[in-house]
Motif scaffolding. Structure first.
Motif, PDB file in Angstrom:
ATOM      1  N   ARG A   7       0.868  -1.173   0.000  1.00 51.92           N
ATOM      2  CA  ARG A   7       0.000   0.000   0.000  1.00 51.92           C
ATOM      3  C   ARG A   7       0.903   1.219   0.000  1.00 51.92           C
ATOM      4  O   ARG A   7       1.743   1.380   0.887  1.00 51.92           O
ATOM      5  CB  ARG A   7      -0.911   0.056   1.216  1.00 51.92           C
ATOM      6  N   LEU A   8       0.729   2.071  -1.005  1.00 54.17           N
ATOM      7  CA  LEU A   8       1.486   3.309  -1.081  1.00 54.17           C
ATOM      8  C   LEU A   8       0.679   4.442  -0.451  1.00 54.17           C
ATOM      9  O   LEU A   8      -0.550   4.401  -0.421  1.00 54.17           O
ATOM     10  CB  LEU A   8       1.820   3.643  -2.532  1.00 54.17           C
ATOM     11  N   ASP A   9       1.389   5.437   0.022  1.00 59.19           N
ATOM     12  CA  ASP A   9       0.798   6.555   0.755  1.00 59.19           C
ATOM     13  C   ASP A   9       0.662   7.792  -0.122  1.00 59.19           C
ATOM     14  O   ASP A   9       1.327   7.917  -1.159  1.00 59.19           O
ATOM     15  CB  ASP A   9       1.666   6.898   1.968  1.00 59.19           C
ATOM     16  N   PRO A  10      -0.167   8.745   0.313  1.00 61.94           N
ATOM     17  CA  PRO A  10      -0.284  10.004  -0.422  1.00 61.94           C
ATOM     18  C   PRO A  10       1.084  10.654  -0.630  1.00 61.94           C
ATOM     19  O   PRO A  10       1.910  10.690   0.286  1.00 61.94           O
ATOM     20  CB  PRO A  10      -1.167  10.867   0.488  1.00 61.94           C
ATOM     21  N   GLY A  11       1.304  11.123  -1.856  1.00 64.27           N
ATOM     22  CA  GLY A  11       2.559  11.782  -2.192  1.00 64.27           C
ATOM     23  C   GLY A  11       3.630  10.868  -2.750  1.00 64.27           C
ATOM     24  O   GLY A  11       4.617  11.351  -3.298  1.00 64.27           O
ATOM     25  N   ASP A  12       3.473   9.549  -2.591  1.00 66.07           N
ATOM     26  CA  ASP A  12       4.469   8.621  -3.128  1.00 66.07           C
ATOM     27  C   ASP A  12       4.492   8.676  -4.650  1.00 66.07           C
ATOM     28  O   ASP A  12       3.456   8.850  -5.293  1.00 66.07           O
ATOM     29  CB  ASP A  12       4.169   7.174  -2.703  1.00 66.07           C
ATOM     30  N   ASP A  13       5.678   8.505  -5.229  1.00 66.42           N
ATOM     31  CA  ASP A  13       5.832   8.353  -6.669  1.00 66.42           C
ATOM     32  C   ASP A  13       5.618   6.882  -6.984  1.00 66.42           C
ATOM     33  O   ASP A  13       6.385   6.025  -6.522  1.00 66.42           O
ATOM     34  CB  ASP A  13       7.219   8.808  -7.123  1.00 66.42           C
ATOM     35  N   LEU A  14       4.580   6.586  -7.732  1.00 69.33           N
ATOM     36  CA  LEU A  14       4.168   5.206  -8.000  1.00 69.33           C
ATOM     37  C   LEU A  14       5.301   4.367  -8.572  1.00 69.33           C
ATOM     38  O   LEU A  14       5.632   3.301  -8.050  1.00 69.33           O
ATOM     39  CB  LEU A  14       2.967   5.215  -8.953  1.00 69.33           C
ATOM     40  N   ARG A  15       5.908   4.822  -9.644  1.00 65.21           N
ATOM     41  CA  ARG A  15       6.942   4.047 -10.322  1.00 65.21           C
ATOM     42  C   ARG A  15       8.171   3.847  -9.428  1.00 65.21           C
ATOM     43  O   ARG A  15       8.693   2.743  -9.299  1.00 65.21           O
ATOM     44  CB  ARG A  15       7.303   4.751 -11.624  1.00 65.21           C
ATOM     45  N   ALA A  16       8.643   4.921  -8.805  1.00 63.58           N
ATOM     46  CA  ALA A  16       9.818   4.828  -7.937  1.00 63.58           C
ATOM     47  C   ALA A  16       9.559   3.901  -6.750  1.00 63.58           C
ATOM     48  O   ALA A  16      10.439   3.128  -6.358  1.00 63.58           O
ATOM     49  CB  ALA A  16      10.225   6.221  -7.456  1.00 63.58           C
ATOM     50  N   GLY A  37      -6.209   2.328  -7.029  1.00 61.84           N
ATOM     51  CA  GLY A  37      -5.986   3.429  -6.117  1.00 61.84           C
ATOM     52  C   GLY A  37      -6.279   4.742  -6.796  1.00 61.84           C
ATOM     53  O   GLY A  37      -7.067   4.802  -7.747  1.00 61.84           O
ATOM     54  N   SER A  38      -5.620   5.795  -6.318  1.00 66.20           N
ATOM     55  CA  SER A  38      -5.874   7.113  -6.891  1.00 66.20           C
ATOM     56  C   SER A  38      -4.571   7.881  -7.036  1.00 66.20           C
ATOM     57  O   SER A  38      -3.612   7.668  -6.300  1.00 66.20           O
ATOM     58  CB  SER A  38      -6.857   7.891  -6.018  1.00 66.20           C
ATOM     59  N   LEU A  39      -4.576   8.779  -8.007  1.00 62.62           N
ATOM     60  CA  LEU A  39      -3.433   9.648  -8.276  1.00 62.62           C
ATOM     61  C   LEU A  39      -3.910  11.093  -8.338  1.00 62.62           C
ATOM     62  O   LEU A  39      -5.053  11.363  -8.705  1.00 62.62           O
ATOM     63  CB  LEU A  39      -2.788   9.295  -9.620  1.00 62.62           C
ATOM     64  N   SER A  40      -3.000  12.012  -8.008  1.00 61.54           N
ATOM     65  CA  SER A  40      -3.261  13.434  -8.232  1.00 61.54           C
ATOM     66  C   SER A  40      -2.566  13.904  -9.499  1.00 61.54           C
ATOM     67  O   SER A  40      -2.976  14.894 -10.101  1.00 61.54           O
ATOM     68  CB  SER A  40      -2.807  14.266  -7.032  1.00 61.54           C
ATOM     69  N   VAL A  41      -1.516  13.185  -9.892  1.00 61.97           N
ATOM     70  CA  VAL A  41      -0.786  13.454 -11.125  1.00 61.97           C
ATOM     71  C   VAL A  41      -0.460  12.119 -11.771  1.00 61.97           C
ATOM     72  O   VAL A  41      -0.005  11.189 -11.087  1.00 61.97           O
ATOM     73  CB  VAL A  41       0.538  14.219 -10.876  1.00 61.97           C
ATOM     74  N   ALA A  42      -0.696  12.016 -13.067  1.00 57.94           N
ATOM     75  CA  ALA A  42      -0.272  10.844 -13.841  1.00 57.94           C
ATOM     76  C   ALA A  42       0.583  11.326 -14.998  1.00 57.94           C
ATOM     77  O   ALA A  42       0.249  12.315 -15.661  1.00 57.94           O
ATOM     78  CB  ALA A  42      -1.472  10.064 -14.362  1.00 57.94           C
ATOM     79  N   GLN A  43       1.679  10.652 -15.212  1.00 53.71           N
ATOM     80  CA  GLN A  43       2.552  10.905 -16.353  1.00 53.71           C
ATOM     81  C   GLN A  43       2.450   9.683 -17.258  1.00 53.71           C
ATOM     82  O   GLN A  43       2.990   8.623 -16.936  1.00 53.71           O
ATOM     83  CB  GLN A  43       4.008  11.091 -15.900  1.00 53.71           C
ATOM     84  N   LEU A  44       1.719   9.811 -18.368  1.00 52.69           N
ATOM     85  CA  LEU A  44       1.504   8.695 -19.280  1.00 52.69           C
ATOM     86  C   LEU A  44       2.067   9.033 -20.656  1.00 52.69           C
ATOM     87  O   LEU A  44       1.802  10.113 -21.187  1.00 52.69           O
ATOM     88  CB  LEU A  44       0.015   8.381 -19.416  1.00 52.69           C
ATOM     89  N   ALA A  93       7.912   8.367 -14.749  1.00 54.70           N
ATOM     90  CA  ALA A  93       8.170   8.915 -13.415  1.00 54.70           C
ATOM     91  C   ALA A  93       7.278  10.128 -13.186  1.00 54.70           C
ATOM     92  O   ALA A  93       6.954  10.859 -14.119  1.00 54.70           O
ATOM     93  CB  ALA A  93       9.637   9.312 -13.291  1.00 54.70           C
ATOM     94  N   GLY A  94       6.877  10.316 -11.941  1.00 51.70           N
ATOM     95  CA  GLY A  94       6.076  11.482 -11.596  1.00 51.70           C
ATOM     96  C   GLY A  94       4.598  11.222 -11.418  1.00 51.70           C
ATOM     97  O   GLY A  94       3.826  12.166 -11.334  1.00 51.70           O
ATOM     98  N   CYS A  95       4.194   9.951 -11.350  1.00 45.36           N
ATOM     99  CA  CYS A  95       2.796   9.613 -11.021  1.00 45.36           C
ATOM    100  C   CYS A  95       2.670   9.666  -9.502  1.00 45.36           C
ATOM    101  O   CYS A  95       3.295   8.873  -8.799  1.00 45.36           O
ATOM    102  CB  CYS A  95       2.437   8.222 -11.542  1.00 45.36           C
ATOM    103  N   VAL A  96       1.880  10.611  -8.993  1.00 47.87           N
ATOM    104  CA  VAL A  96       1.821  10.891  -7.561  1.00 47.87           C
ATOM    105  C   VAL A  96       0.535  10.321  -6.965  1.00 47.87           C
ATOM    106  O   VAL A  96      -0.574  10.645  -7.424  1.00 47.87           O
ATOM    107  CB  VAL A  96       1.902  12.410  -7.301  1.00 47.87           C
ATOM    108  N   THR A 100      -4.315   6.598  -1.956  1.00 51.98           N
ATOM    109  CA  THR A 100      -3.729   5.272  -1.736  1.00 51.98           C
ATOM    110  C   THR A 100      -3.448   4.627  -3.080  1.00 51.98           C
ATOM    111  O   THR A 100      -4.027   5.010  -4.098  1.00 51.98           O
ATOM    112  CB  THR A 100      -4.670   4.360  -0.913  1.00 51.98           C
ATOM    113  N   ALA A 101      -2.565   3.662  -3.056  1.00 53.45           N
ATOM    114  CA  ALA A 101      -2.392   2.740  -4.182  1.00 53.45           C
ATOM    115  C   ALA A 101      -2.172   1.369  -3.563  1.00 53.45           C
ATOM    116  O   ALA A 101      -1.307   1.202  -2.701  1.00 53.45           O
ATOM    117  CB  ALA A 101      -1.228   3.133  -5.068  1.00 53.45           C
TER     118      ALA A 101
END
Length: 129
Positions: A7-16, A37-44, A93-96, A100-101
């Motif tokens: 489980r990732l936390d708010p603010g975590d970079d998904l890929r990293a 989960g959810s993202l505030s920023v996605a880099q696709l 990189a940069g998917c925030v 949660t994820a």
């Protein structure tokens, strides 16, 4: 095969965070079986495009899958926005993480994944050993 739930936390970079989890597990090869989960920023990065697009706002992760190695990841994801529109592509990189994820990884003991530049594609491609 072994599994690892994350489980990732708010603010975590998904890929990293996914590559870091693989390294912390002591394994050298893995797959993301699924993620929600959810993202505030996605880099696709969309098919055939050289650079990623930045999506901002309340985004839901619908699907997430791909391979993980110590020297990188190859991930694809689909997300929906607050109006239900769906976009998908290569995860950069940069998917925030927004809230949660929740992820399930398959770890492959005795295997090693690396990425090597393939002159035919122009990209670092998966090498399995």
């Amino acid at each position: 095969m072994q599994t690892l739930a994350l489980r990732l936390d708010p603010g975590d970079d998904l890929r990293a965070a996914l590559v870091a989890a693989l390294l912390a597990s002591g394994h050298e090869a893995g797959y993301v079986l699924q993620g929600v989960g959810s993202l505030s920023v996605a880099q696709l990065r969309y098919a055939g495009q050289p650079q990623p697009d930045t999506l901002r706002g309340d985004l839901e992760i619908l699907t997430l899958a791909g391979s993980l190695s110590a020297d990188g990841a190859h991930l694809h994801m689909s997300v929906s926005d607050a109006q239900g529109r769906v976009l998908g592509g290569h995860v950069c990189a940069g998917c925030v993480v927004r809230t949660t994820a929740e992820l399930l990884l398959a770890l492959l003991p005795g295997r090693r994944f690396t990425r090597e530049l393939d002159p035919r594609t122009g990209y670092p491609e998966l090498k399995i050993s």
